[in-house]
Design a protein around this motif. Structure first.
Motif, mmCIF file in Angstrom:
data_model
loop_
_atom_site.group_PDB
_atom_site.id
_atom_site.type_symbol
_atom_site.label_atom_id
_atom_site.label_comp_id
_atom_site.label_asym_id
_atom_site.label_seq_id
_atom_site.Cartn_x
_atom_site.Cartn_y
_atom_site.Cartn_z
ATOM 1 N N ALA A 292 -1.223 -1.686 1.390
ATOM 2 C CA ALA A 292 -0.835 -2.442 2.587
ATOM 3 C C ALA A 292 -1.957 -3.352 3.080
ATOM 4 O O ALA A 292 -1.702 -4.451 3.584
ATOM 5 N N SER A 293 -3.195 -2.909 2.884
ATOM 6 C CA SER A 293 -4.325 -3.678 3.423
ATOM 7 C C SER A 293 -4.460 -5.049 2.774
ATOM 8 O O SER A 293 -5.006 -5.964 3.388
ATOM 9 N N GLY A 294 -3.973 -5.192 1.554
ATOM 10 C CA GLY A 294 -4.033 -6.498 0.901
ATOM 11 C C GLY A 294 -2.708 -7.234 0.958
ATOM 12 O O GLY A 294 -2.539 -8.270 0.295
ATOM 13 N N PRO B 186 -6.557 6.440 -10.785
ATOM 14 C CA PRO B 186 -5.579 7.130 -9.939
ATOM 15 C C PRO B 186 -5.794 8.649 -9.897
ATOM 16 O O PRO B 186 -5.802 9.303 -10.949
ATOM 17 N N ALA B 187 -5.966 9.180 -8.722
ATOM 18 C CA ALA B 187 -6.047 10.643 -8.579
ATOM 19 C C ALA B 187 -4.652 11.203 -8.826
ATOM 20 O O ALA B 187 -3.678 10.699 -8.280
ATOM 21 N N SER B 188 -4.562 12.217 -9.671
ATOM 22 C CA SER B 188 -3.242 12.807 -9.904
ATOM 23 C C SER B 188 -3.183 14.273 -9.508
ATOM 24 O O SER B 188 -2.096 14.826 -9.336
ATOM 25 N N ILE C 127 -12.501 5.805 -4.818
ATOM 26 C CA ILE C 127 -11.701 5.442 -5.993
ATOM 27 C C ILE C 127 -10.363 4.849 -5.561
ATOM 28 O O ILE C 127 -9.812 5.229 -4.525
ATOM 29 N N ASP C 128 -9.859 3.932 -6.359
ATOM 30 C CA ASP C 128 -8.518 3.395 -6.111
ATOM 31 C C ASP C 128 -7.731 3.405 -7.420
ATOM 32 O O ASP C 128 -8.282 3.132 -8.487
ATOM 33 N N SER C 129 -6.460 3.698 -7.289
ATOM 34 C CA SER C 129 -5.626 3.772 -8.492
ATOM 35 C C SER C 129 -5.517 2.406 -9.157
ATOM 36 O O SER C 129 -5.357 2.310 -10.364
ATOM 37 N N GLY D 82 -2.693 -1.457 11.208
ATOM 38 C CA GLY D 82 -3.901 -0.803 10.719
ATOM 39 C C GLY D 82 -5.195 -1.571 10.872
ATOM 40 O O GLY D 82 -6.270 -1.002 10.741
ATOM 41 N N GLY D 83 -5.120 -2.878 11.166
ATOM 42 C CA GLY D 83 -6.325 -3.703 11.168
ATOM 43 C C GLY D 83 -7.413 -3.183 12.083
ATOM 44 O O GLY D 83 -8.603 -3.225 11.744
ATOM 45 N N THR D 84 -7.036 -2.709 13.250
ATOM 46 C CA THR D 84 -8.041 -2.173 14.177
ATOM 47 C C THR D 84 -7.986 -0.651 14.245
ATOM 48 O O THR D 84 -8.913 -0.037 14.781
ATOM 49 N N GLY E 150 -2.478 -10.121 8.207
ATOM 50 C CA GLY E 150 -3.802 -10.622 8.555
ATOM 51 C C GLY E 150 -4.055 -10.697 10.053
ATOM 52 O O GLY E 150 -5.018 -11.302 10.509
ATOM 53 N N LEU E 151 -3.166 -10.064 10.828
ATOM 54 C CA LEU E 151 -3.346 -10.070 12.282
ATOM 55 C C LEU E 151 -4.305 -8.944 12.678
ATOM 56 O O LEU E 151 -4.221 -7.838 12.137
ATOM 57 N N LEU E 152 -5.189 -9.245 13.601
ATOM 58 C CA LEU E 152 -6.110 -8.227 14.108
ATOM 59 C C LEU E 152 -5.771 -8.018 15.581
ATOM 60 O O LEU E 152 -6.123 -8.841 16.427
HETATM 61 C C1 LIG Z 1 3.950 -6.078 5.090
HETATM 62 C C2 LIG Z 1 2.921 -5.473 6.012
HETATM 63 C C3 LIG Z 1 2.408 -6.239 7.059
HETATM 64 C C4 LIG Z 1 1.459 -5.683 7.922
HETATM 65 N N1 LIG Z 1 0.867 -6.478 8.867
HETATM 66 C C5 LIG Z 1 -0.172 -6.007 9.587
HETATM 67 C C6 LIG Z 1 -0.927 -6.858 10.411
HETATM 68 O O1 LIG Z 1 -0.725 -8.063 10.444
HETATM 69 N N2 LIG Z 1 -1.924 -6.312 11.163
HETATM 70 C C7 LIG Z 1 -2.225 -4.978 11.083
HETATM 71 O O2 LIG Z 1 -3.127 -4.511 11.787
HETATM 72 N N3 LIG Z 1 -1.567 -4.161 10.261
HETATM 73 C C8 LIG Z 1 -0.562 -4.638 9.492
HETATM 74 N N4 LIG Z 1 0.073 -3.812 8.608
HETATM 75 C C9 LIG Z 1 -0.357 -2.422 8.486
HETATM 76 C C10 LIG Z 1 -1.685 -2.296 7.753
HETATM 77 O O3 LIG Z 1 -1.718 -3.172 6.658
HETATM 78 C C11 LIG Z 1 -1.857 -0.842 7.274
HETATM 79 O O4 LIG Z 1 -1.742 0.044 8.361
HETATM 80 C C12 LIG Z 1 -3.221 -0.619 6.650
HETATM 81 O O5 LIG Z 1 -3.467 -1.610 5.691
HETATM 82 C C13 LIG Z 1 -3.299 0.749 6.019
HETATM 83 O O6 LIG Z 1 -4.536 0.838 5.371
HETATM 84 P P1 LIG Z 1 -4.836 2.078 4.446
HETATM 85 O O7 LIG Z 1 -6.198 1.906 3.917
HETATM 86 O O8 LIG Z 1 -4.537 3.316 5.201
HETATM 87 O O9 LIG Z 1 -3.740 2.019 3.289
HETATM 88 P P2 LIG Z 1 -3.536 1.050 2.038
HETATM 89 O O10 LIG Z 1 -4.067 -0.286 2.287
HETATM 90 O O11 LIG Z 1 -2.111 1.170 1.650
HETATM 91 O O12 LIG Z 1 -4.462 1.680 0.937
HETATM 92 C C14 LIG Z 1 -4.144 2.811 0.178
HETATM 93 C C15 LIG Z 1 -4.815 2.646 -1.167
HETATM 94 O O13 LIG Z 1 -4.660 3.857 -1.907
HETATM 95 C C16 LIG Z 1 -4.530 3.530 -3.263
HETATM 96 N N5 LIG Z 1 -3.904 4.676 -3.935
HETATM 97 C C17 LIG Z 1 -2.623 5.091 -3.850
HETATM 98 N N6 LIG Z 1 -2.439 6.205 -4.582
HETATM 99 C C18 LIG Z 1 -3.633 6.509 -5.123
HETATM 100 C C19 LIG Z 1 -4.092 7.555 -5.974
HETATM 101 N N7 LIG Z 1 -3.267 8.516 -6.408
HETATM 102 N N8 LIG Z 1 -5.396 7.572 -6.345
HETATM 103 C C20 LIG Z 1 -6.254 6.603 -5.916
HETATM 104 N N9 LIG Z 1 -5.861 5.608 -5.107
HETATM 105 C C21 LIG Z 1 -4.575 5.546 -4.710
HETATM 106 C C22 LIG Z 1 -3.682 2.263 -3.268
HETATM 107 O O14 LIG Z 1 -3.842 1.519 -4.455
HETATM 108 C C23 LIG Z 1 -4.214 1.547 -2.030
HETATM 109 O O15 LIG Z 1 -5.211 0.594 -2.350
HETATM 110 C C24 LIG Z 1 1.042 -4.331 7.740
HETATM 111 C C25 LIG Z 1 1.557 -3.574 6.681
HETATM 112 C C26 LIG Z 1 2.476 -4.132 5.804
HETATM 113 C C27 LIG Z 1 2.982 -3.320 4.646
#
Ligand SMILES: Cc1cc2nc3c(=O)[nH]c(=O)nc-3n(C[C@H](O)[C@H](O)[C@H](O)COP(=O)(O)OP(=O)(O)OC[C@H]3O[C@@H](n4cnc5c(N)ncnc54)[C@H](O)[C@@H]3O)c2cc1C
Length: 393
Positions: free
Chosen positions: A59-61, A198-200, A50-52, A358-360, A65-67
């Motif tokens: 951050a992932s979107g 959103p999980a609360s 689930i996603d909120s 986070g990409g890798t 975009g670097l890997l």
């Molecule tokens: C500006 C920026 C640039 C970066 N550049 C790079 C890069 O080039 N290369 C790289 O490897 N890494 C990069 N990173 C880091 C990388 O993007 C993150 O480490 C990675 O995306 C984290 O992934 P995640 O799934 O843990 O978190 P997220 O992608 O943040 O996902 C968390 C998800 O949880 C959801 N969520 C939040 N609260 C709730 C809730 N209560 N209930 C349900 N869902 C919820 C959110 O909507 C979100 O979709 C960058 C980060 C940022 C911010």
């Protein structure tokens, strides 16, 4: 505020309503949640993600975009933080991502390109770090090499960096397209994916957990917390462990080719850029100019930082370049610079706090959590979420 990547949708998903019973609930559909759903697709378990907001909202979107192989720190620094053997172990884990991603390219196109990357540094400390990292990578069998100034592309020479390291196996992807591919595979394997849910609250029960949000509740044998920087907003016991910080990025119109067609990481990794195959420059960074301001989960542009990104973009392009998208993204820092992934307590697992890279790393985290859930395989000890302690203290 959307990013350039958000012009692509990761797929169609429903909003969760009513009560759902599953074996595993994954909360948060970023890289971590999407990779985990992908890995669990053939497990025989009933799994919901689930996603909120929408997969890729976090951050992932919104990243660059670097890997890049390796954890958030240069390998030299990771060696001091984790011990040399551990640093090399996590480095090898992140390298596996490239094989996993390559396999997916047989069925999906997510603009994946192995281009190599350049890490550039200026000051004396960085020089030592870069040299040590290259030596460690060579020991690990990666043909990384140092590039002195005369061997660097002219645009980088002009920026005045002393030393650079060439990492030949790195690359770039379109993050939303990659997540779309992972989710398509997961859904085909029977995983349920929900947006706008959103999980609360999380209530531990005699058997498993009940995670609730507006209009829905999920009874799950196990839950994996993958909400990254947002974790403290709904799980108070973890609030003090994660510091949400903001990064700023921009994308330009398609431009003529600049003199390097690969990602560059500069200034202790704070600044980064690359030119996509369509000619657009993606440029991010300068968080170090406003470390105390750029804190929290609010998605706001910082005009001072965006102006610096504009200048860097003009330097790279050699002319004014029209910016089509500007965005902010939130990353999750931990107190000890180590992610928190694995089994926390009872029915709860976490995979959070990658400290800006986070990409890798996320695919490795997701893979280890999958293996830990399925057959109890231990996760990477230095990152083990068990160190959170029962009460989160
Ligand atoms: C500006 C920026 C640039 C970066 N550049 C790079 C890069 O080039 N290369 C790289 O490897 N890494 C990069 N990173 C880091 C990388 O993007 C993150 O480490 C990675 O995306 C984290 O992934 P995640 O799934 O843990 O978190 P997220 O992608 O943040 O996902 C968390 C998800 O949880 C959801 N969520 C939040 N609260 C709730 C809730 N209560 N209930 C349900 N869902 C919820 C959110 O909507 C979100 O979709 C960058 C980060 C940022 C911010």
């Amino acid at each position: 505020m959307d990013s350039f990547w958000h012009h692509k949708s990761p797929g169609d998903f429903e909003v969760l309503q009513g009560v759902l019973d599953v074996d595993v609930l994954v909360v948060g559909a970023g890289y971590t949640g999407c990779w985990l759903a992908y890995w669990l697709r053939d497990s025989g378990l009933r799994v919901a993600l689930i996603d909120s907001q929408q997969p890729g909202f976090g951050a992932s979107g919104r990243n660059g975009g670097l890997l890049l192989q390796g954890p958030a720190q240069l390998l030299s620094e990771a060696g001091r933080l984790l011990g040399r053997q551990n640093a090399l172990e996590i480095f090898q884990w992140t390298r596996r991502t490239f094989d996993w991603v390559q396999r997916l390219t047989e069925r999906y196109d997510f603009d994946y390109h192995v281009t190599g990357s350049l890490y550039v540094g200026g000051d004396k400390t960085e020089r030592a770090e870069i040299s040590e990292t290259v030596a460690l990578m060579n020991d690990a069998g990666v043909p990384a090499r140092l590039l002195e100034k005369p061997d660097q592309p002219p645009s980088i020479q002009r920026m005045g960096y002393d030393l650079a390291a060439w990492f030949p196996d790195d690359g770039m992807i379109h993050p939303l397209k990659l997540m779309g591919a992972l989710l398509a595979e997961a859904q085909a394997g029977g995983i349920h994916v929900y947006r706008g849910s959103p999980a609360s609250s999380l209530e531990e029960r005699a058997q498993g957990v009940r995670v609730s949000g507006p209009g829905f509740a999920v009874n799950a044998e196990r839950v994996v917390i993958a909400t990254n920087a947002y974790t403290g907003e709904w799980l108070a016991p973890l609030n003090h462990l994660i510091r949400p910080v903001r990064g700023q990025v921009l994308a330009t119109e398609p431009l003529p080719r600049i003199d390097h067609a690969y990602p560059v990481y500069a200034d202790h990794g704070f600044n980064y850029w690359h030119q996509r195959p369509d000619g657009r420059l993606i440029v991010g960074g300068f968080r170090h100019l406003a470390l105390e301001e750029e804190v929290g989960t609010e998605l706001v542009l910082n005009s001072r930082i965006q102006a610096r990104l504009d200048r860097l973009t003009a330097d790279l392009a050699g002319r004014h370049a029209a910016v089509t998208d500007r965005w902010a993204g939130i990353m999750a820092m931990t107190l000890d610079q180590r992610p928190l992934w694995g089994h926390w307590r009872g029915p709860i697992w976490t995979a959070i706090g990658y400290n800006g890279h986070g990409g890798t790393v996320a695919p490795a985290a997701a893979r280890m959590i999958r293996d830990n859930i399925i057959d109890g395989t231990p996760v990477f000890a230095p990152y083990d979420a068990a160190r959170i302690g029962e009460t989160g203290e």
